[in-house]
Design a protein around this motif. Structure first.
Motif, short mmCIF file in Angstrom:
data_model
loop_
_atom_site.label_atom_id
_atom_site.label_comp_id
_atom_site.label_asym_id
_atom_site.label_seq_id
_atom_site.Cartn_x
_atom_site.Cartn_y
_atom_site.Cartn_z
N CYS A 1 -3.92 9.62 -7.06
CA CYS A 1 -5.14 9.99 -6.34
C CYS A 1 -4.83 10.59 -4.97
N SER A 2 -3.57 10.96 -4.77
CA SER A 2 -3.17 11.44 -3.45
C SER A 2 -2.51 12.80 -3.54
N LYS A 3 -2.91 13.68 -2.64
CA LYS A 3 -2.29 15.00 -2.62
C LYS A 3 -1.47 15.19 -1.35
N ALA B 1 -11.44 8.74 -5.55
CA ALA B 1 -11.70 7.34 -5.27
C ALA B 1 -11.24 6.49 -6.45
N SER B 2 -10.81 5.28 -6.21
CA SER B 2 -10.36 4.41 -7.29
C SER B 2 -10.63 2.97 -6.95
N ILE C 1 -4.94 -0.64 1.14
CA ILE C 1 -5.08 0.64 1.85
C ILE C 1 -4.70 0.45 3.32
N GLU C 2 -5.16 -0.65 3.88
CA GLU C 2 -4.85 -0.92 5.28
C GLU C 2 -3.34 -1.05 5.51
N GLU C 3 -2.67 -1.63 4.50
CA GLU C 3 -1.22 -1.79 4.62
C GLU C 3 -0.46 -0.49 4.42
N GLY C 4 -1.20 0.58 4.06
CA GLY C 4 -0.54 1.87 3.90
C GLY C 4 -0.29 2.27 2.46
N TYR C 5 -0.80 1.45 1.51
CA TYR C 5 -0.60 1.81 0.10
C TYR C 5 -1.59 2.88 -0.33
#
Lengths: 645, 645
Positions: B77-79, B59-60, B68-72
């Motif tokens: 923090c992502s695997k 989480a950040s 996040i909603e836009e897809g960023y």
């Protein structure tokens, strides 16, 4: 919270669930040997659980199924989960060999250092440390006098102390701004003048701290490490501490250590063992005893044999043991304490006594300095009894040296019940010639734990004189005593102390294998002396003085040393035991620049003789592997004594 | 194994399940800004997932729900859990401000260094590095010549090179035994002679490596860091690299950095940011480009303002910003690269250009060295346009200096679409006076990304001359153009590039707030110059030469700089833009001992004037916060131009 009770010390402490037993023991202030520091690999922290259970948190190969069945656990692999009572075995408590730190300032040691000091003064040497402290009061900056902190400091030192070039390094610079303000611009600087108006500031303290200036001397032996903390103004000894060299777990002698150093991470481990596991704990013990803080210690002189010197600095050592036996260095470069991680003031210069060759190291040059050999008109034979036996022969005009691999027997190594000359060690032995019962003198106040070098010399001599052993070192099977016994392989042993006599866990004894080891050690010394003298076209009659150095014990029975054939059979009045001359030499080097120059002269002038290249050395050695010697005529006073028996 | 595809670069690589996207991006050789290095705190490594999904492993707070909603997602923090396509946004790719390393050796830079070299030669200075290399062939040890490795080396150097005292330090000693044997006793030593027969060996290499000898010069700006790698024999530039100063994330100007340095671990972070996150990556980029290895780099000269110098060495800096503004040091002590963790040969001496006072640093002394001011008969005004604007006025007989806090506007900081003068930066602007459409000149070949200092000067000047803004910097609401627009608060902005024009993610514009910031910056410079001259009883007529230094852009439009009131309205032929003079000064210092001595002389001789203590400074500043000035009569040529409009 659970209660953990310790035997035999009858201590009890409260601990939280889940703490490892190793932490708990340390917290209780009980010393436990743990050279692998909790990795579960060395098996040294074995303790016996008498009541209650622990949780085995880690598997380990360092403990056998039998031991587990008997109730033993590794402290580092066990967690507390209920009230327990545990027993710390004598071996684990490490009194035997280990890392127990001894730290009593004996009046004896004090006296030795005083003698060393007098010696320096007698030779007309200056007895003043090269480190200086000065208290200064800086002016307070304002908008008209807004030069930098460093310029302010330099300006003041230039003006009041007269130095023209003032140096210091980054770690001090980083501290200056806050320190001088916290000190209200009144500070004490510790600095090292280098002539020609130059000085290097190595420390800065708040307020006037000029009265406190300390240094440490360190003898790095293959088996034992001795340190002393000294007031650099008076030269007085204010604390001392010694312990085993933690490198022992990687090999008992220098050759095994060198081999270990070439393995992966071997050098790092050996270097860590001597510095972090041996020297630093000794230093902190002294700081605690003397109420000195690390940063007040600004001078350090150390000495060790050439291998120890290499491993101390982390310098590749493998060529020391390979023909033609080349050391990487004999004189160390300029080194700061912070480079080695030694716990003195990080800016302290480390001075390591220079070596002569691969097998005559700085411990010998320092020892020769302390012995006064270099100023003697007479011929002096200097023998350092350690894991390596080094021999120096000479006077003020010349010095010859050689080394013989004696092994760790003089320091209790490779002897079943051997131990260093520390509390609990049997240091003197006599044996009743009719009952074969020994009388023991033990270091300290407690029960015997083992036997140290001086005790073994006595023991072997007494066994020989009372007929317990023959001149080959074999036990007599026909004696009417339960102290001599043989195992299923026919190997005999003599019991010095039955466990019932002193309420011990096991008997203290010496085996024929031990005796063999010791005879080889003493033969190495004797044959080294004869070979060295022969190479000079001399013999024992040319020895005017014989000085024995080394940590073999508080006192060495010289008569017995001759009786077993370790020392030549010469006039006893010529022979003296001078103790740890390497440490004394370090002390002198620290306290006197003249002595330091002399030390370097000694290292430059000393000639090294490689015994293995001398004809006849092996024959001499083999002949000496007897009590006292295959040719008893070389020991007329022993022959006479035998004839009287 | 999954496939990860990157846009817009159209790259694709195979990765293992569970790798973090940040690692994957780095592995793909794609630059991504990640100042917090994967902590999930800075939010700079935002990327857009176009196809597929990633697993959010941490989480950040650095990413908003909207994003996040836009897809960023945050790459750190992502695997990766399936095939994906991601898009690296322009901001994340850090071309804007960030740490993108520029490393083209322009013929321009080469020419500048050549000019600097010629200058040194013209002044009769010696142009020779103080570092030497010598190839030596040692004799091979045998049992008759069995001195230590170190003695063998010293003996040879004494005999063949004539030095009497040969020094080196522990790290080299540790390498000697294996190295000389691996080299078959044929080695190259790198050493630094210090006169009187002394030399210090800092490196040893196998075989003859005498032809390779390199050094680096580093200009440590508050916003930008520039480095160059130089052949120490020829003085030729063989690589260069520059990037933003990673300390930017802790504050844009020196005051904020100093404040940050006093926080817990603040100094460590700032020091790490400049050394490990900025300088070391630049060095490695150059080593890669020029095929040089780290250990071959044995000379380093750096310069920065006084705050940068303190943070570079990790020295407490808080008193720099507190009256009476006392630096800890102006001249750094002797420092080895290993003490700072800089990736050159660890034994390299670090030379940091000396400062004058808290706000006139080593970048200015180095710049003045490079400018030749110190040898001029005429009066030279030297202005360094950086985050701090420093001004020096003088000639060969005297030098006065002062500093004005201009802020980061000249380097693109505190400007909405501002950026450093690097690829994608708009460096020149003209505006059509009827359509108000700008014509842009962009650094490099691509689309515009933002605007750098020289571009902003042009832009403001053009806006003023075309009536887009008035002399207060306010936008004209009555123009018939969609390029001028106002937000709900009435704050206006002028659009330099609509996103549709260049297929950008967003428009490039300048706001009234930006213009205010820039006017304050230029006013600080102008009022600094007038105040300094006034304090000397002089005025603009006394300026014989005006040199502008700094990383404001590849070229500075001097006419425009006068038009907006940054530079005094004097004869244009007296004015020249000399670029990064600090870096040039470092280069000269590295290549010439004479230049180094001159540099120290400059630092000693330069007088510092504290502007805030000068009467009238604030009035001057306020009057200058206008285009070009409240009193247009001070700018007759601007007045004339206005009159013609």
């Amino acid at each position: 919270m659970y209660k953990v009770r310790f035997l035999p010390m009858e201590k009890e402490i409260d601990v939280l669930e889940g703490e490892t037993l190793l932490e708990v023991i340390r917290k209780a202030g009980i010393f436990i040997d743990s050279p692998c520091n909790g990795n579960g690999t060395c098996g040294k922290c074995k303790v016996k659980v008498l009541e209650g259970k622990v949780y085995n948190s880690k598997a380990s190969k360092a403990i056998t199924d039998e031991e587990i069945e008997e109730g033993y656990v590794l402290a580092c692999c066990s967690k507390v989960i209920q009230d327990i009572t545990i027993r710390i075995p004598q071996e684990s408590s490490s009194a035997m060999y280990g890392m127990k730190i001894e730290s009593l300032v004996g009046s004896k040691k004090r006296e030795i250092l005083k003698r060393a000091k007098d010696q320096v003064l007698n030779y007309g040497m200056e007895f003043v440390t090269y480190v200086r402290k000065d208290y200064i009061e800086l002016s307070i900056p304002n908008k008209h006098d807004n030069i930098s902190d460093v310029e302010r400091l330099k300006r003041h030192v230039r003006k009041t102390l007269g130095y023209t070039q003032i140096y210091f390094r980054l770690p001090l610079l980083r501290r200056i701004p806050q320190l001088i303000r916290e000190a209200d611009y009144k500070v004490t600087i510790t600095h090292i003048p280098r002539g020609m108006g130059k000085t290097t500031i190595i420390n800065m303290e708040i307020g006037d701290k000029t009265s406190r200036l300390f240094g440490v001397a360190i003898d790095i032996g293959t088996t034992s490490v001795s340190t002393c903390l000294v007031d650099l103004y008076s030269g007085e000894l204010i604390a001392e501490a010694s312990s085993g060299n933690a490198q022992m777990k990687y090999g008992a002698d220098v050759i095994n250590r060198i081999i270990y150093s070439t393995k992966i991470n071997g050098m790092e481990k050996l270097n860590h063992a001597i510095i972090n596991e041996t020297i630093n704990p000794l230093l902190y013990k002294m700081y605690q005893d003397a109420k000195v803080s690390r940063d007040e210690v600004v001078s350090l002189v150390a000495a060790g044999n050439t291998t120890m010197s290499h491993l101390f600095l982390g310098v590749y050592a493998n060529f020391l043991r390979m023909e033609p036996f080349i050391p990487a260095f004999v004189k160390a470069p300029f080194i700061k304490a912070s480079e080695l991680g030694i716990e003195v003031n990080p800016e302290t210069f480390i001075y390591l006594a220079p070596s002569v060759a691969s097998y005559v190291g700085g411990d010998i040059t320092a020892g020769v300095l302390a012995s006064g050999l270099w100023t003697s008109d007479e011929n002096v034979l200097f023998i350092d009894l350690g894991t390596n036996g080094e021999i120096v022969f000479g006077n003020k005009d010349y010095m010859m040296s050689c080394a013989c691999s004696a092994g760790p027997a003089f320091e209790g190594g490779e002897i079943s019940c051997g131990m260093r000359a520390t509390n609990g060690a049997i240091e003197k032995v006599t044996i009743d010639k009719t009952t074969y019962k020994p009388t023991l003198k033990i270091i300290g106040e407690g029960n015997p734990i083992g036997i140290c070098g001086s005790g073994i010399i006595d023991l072997i001599c007494e066994m020989m004189l009372t007929g317990v052993i023959n001149r080959k070192g074999r036990l007599n099977k026909d004696l009417n005593t339960d102290r001599v016994r043989f195992d299923e392989n026919g190997i005999g042993e003599y019991v010095l102390a039955f466990k019932e006599e002193y309420n011990l866990e096991k008997d203290i004894y010496i085996t024929e294998v031990d005796i063999d080891n010791f005879i080889r050690a003493k033969a190495a010394i004797y044959s080294g002396v004869t070979t060295l003298l022969t190479s000079l076209g001399m013999d024992f009659t040319n020895i005017d003085k014989l000085l024995i150095a080394g940590g073999i014990g508080n006192s060495l029975n010289i008569e017995n040393s001759i009786m077993i054939g370790m020392l030549p059979d010469i006039d006893r009045s010529k022979i003296a035991y001078i103790g740890n001359s390497s440490l004394m030499g370090c002390y002198l080097t620290m306290m006197s620049e003249d002595a330091r120059r002399k030390l370097e002269e000694i290292a430059n002038q000393m000639t090294y003789v490689e015994l293995s290249l001398e004809p006849g050395y092996m024959d001499e050695f083999v002949s000496a592997c007897f009590l006292p010697h295959t040719d008893i005529n070389k020991f007329p006073s022993v022959r006479e004594r035998f004839e009287k028996l």
